[in-house]
Design a protein around this motif. Structure first.
Motif, mmCIF file in Angstrom:
data_model
loop_
_atom_site.group_PDB
_atom_site.id
_atom_site.type_symbol
_atom_site.label_atom_id
_atom_site.label_comp_id
_atom_site.label_asym_id
_atom_site.label_seq_id
_atom_site.Cartn_x
_atom_site.Cartn_y
_atom_site.Cartn_z
ATOM 1 N N ASN A 106 -102.246 18.572 3.807
ATOM 2 C CA ASN A 106 -101.548 19.747 4.316
ATOM 3 C C ASN A 106 -100.882 20.486 3.153
ATOM 4 O O ASN A 106 -100.183 19.879 2.328
ATOM 5 C CB ASN A 106 -100.491 19.341 5.342
ATOM 6 N N ASP A 108 -98.141 22.866 1.802
ATOM 7 C CA ASP A 108 -96.851 23.485 2.059
ATOM 8 C C ASP A 108 -96.131 23.674 0.726
ATOM 9 O O ASP A 108 -96.737 23.542 -0.339
ATOM 10 C CB ASP A 108 -96.022 22.639 3.036
ATOM 11 N N TRP A 109 -94.841 23.983 0.776
ATOM 12 C CA TRP A 109 -94.135 24.284 -0.468
ATOM 13 C C TRP A 109 -94.002 23.064 -1.368
ATOM 14 O O TRP A 109 -93.923 23.189 -2.584
ATOM 15 C CB TRP A 109 -92.752 24.875 -0.159
ATOM 16 N N THR A 111 -96.290 20.996 -1.961
ATOM 17 C CA THR A 111 -97.537 20.864 -2.716
ATOM 18 C C THR A 111 -97.396 21.458 -4.109
ATOM 19 O O THR A 111 -97.972 20.948 -5.070
ATOM 20 C CB THR A 111 -98.676 21.569 -1.961
#
Length: 206
Positions: A106, A108-109, A111
């Protein structure tokens, strides 16, 4: 008849035991198989020199970038640092996104900015890294390129000392000898005036 019946039972019991061993092998065999599989996945022999190859390639391109900076002294140091930071952020974001898609994670920030419990340390690393790059580019613009690059080789000395005091890593006598030797070599290359005095400009290598 009794003996033949008994032998048939023994054969059946032996066969059942063998089938049970095949389906449920002993724990020792499982450990050996798992260890062998992990060793095959790591394959240290095939990648033993891969890190050295990439380090050599990185050093070469880093030297080329330093040369380009020295050839453009009219560009301000902060502007060079900004261009480097933006281009590096774009390139790294593309690689991070591609890796996350490949691993089906997933996005998201976290990452791009790291785990929540490590953001503070990553922020400090970014700040100190920026100061380091600014100082390095400033030295390239105001010092001969060879001396600026040699001075940057003091990094391992401070890294070893800080890792000993902060991280508690080993710092043995060979490490100290190499650090002192590197520092002495840098002194002889840089030739600071407060040690060697004023160097004559009529030297044959000028």
């Amino acid at each position: 008849m009794g003996e033949s019946h008994q032998s048939e039972k023994d054969i059946e019991s032996d066969g059942g035991l063998r089938m049970s061993q095949i389906q449920n092998p002993p724990a020792e065999e499982l450990d050996v198989k798992v260890t062998t599989t992990e060793t095959q996945k790591e394959d240290p022999g095939a990648t033993s020199y891969l890190g050295l190859v990439f380090a050599a390639i990185a050093t070469f391109f880093y030297s080329i970038s330093s040369l380009f900076i020295a050839l453009a002294p009219e560009i301000p140091t902060f502007e060079v640092t900004l261009i480097r930071g933006v281009s590096q952020a774009i390139f790294c974001s593309i690689l991070i996104t591609a890796q996350a898609i490949k691993e089906k994670k997933n996005i998201d920030w976290t990452t791009y900015f790291g785990p929540k419990d490590k953001i503070f340390y990553l922020f400090l690393r970014g700040c100190f890294g920026s100061f380091s790059i600014i100082g390095y580019y400033y030295s390239i613009k105001h010092l001969p390129l060879s001396i600026a690059v040699v001075l940057s080789f003091l990094n391992p000395i401070f890294a070893g000392l800080l890792s000993f005091f902060i991280l508690g890593e080993k710092y043995e006598i060979p490490d100290a000898i190499c650090a002192v030797g590197s520092f002495i070599g840098v002194i002889f290359v840089a030739e600071p005036p407060f040690i060697f005095g004023k160097i004559s400009s009529a030297l044959p290598f000028d």
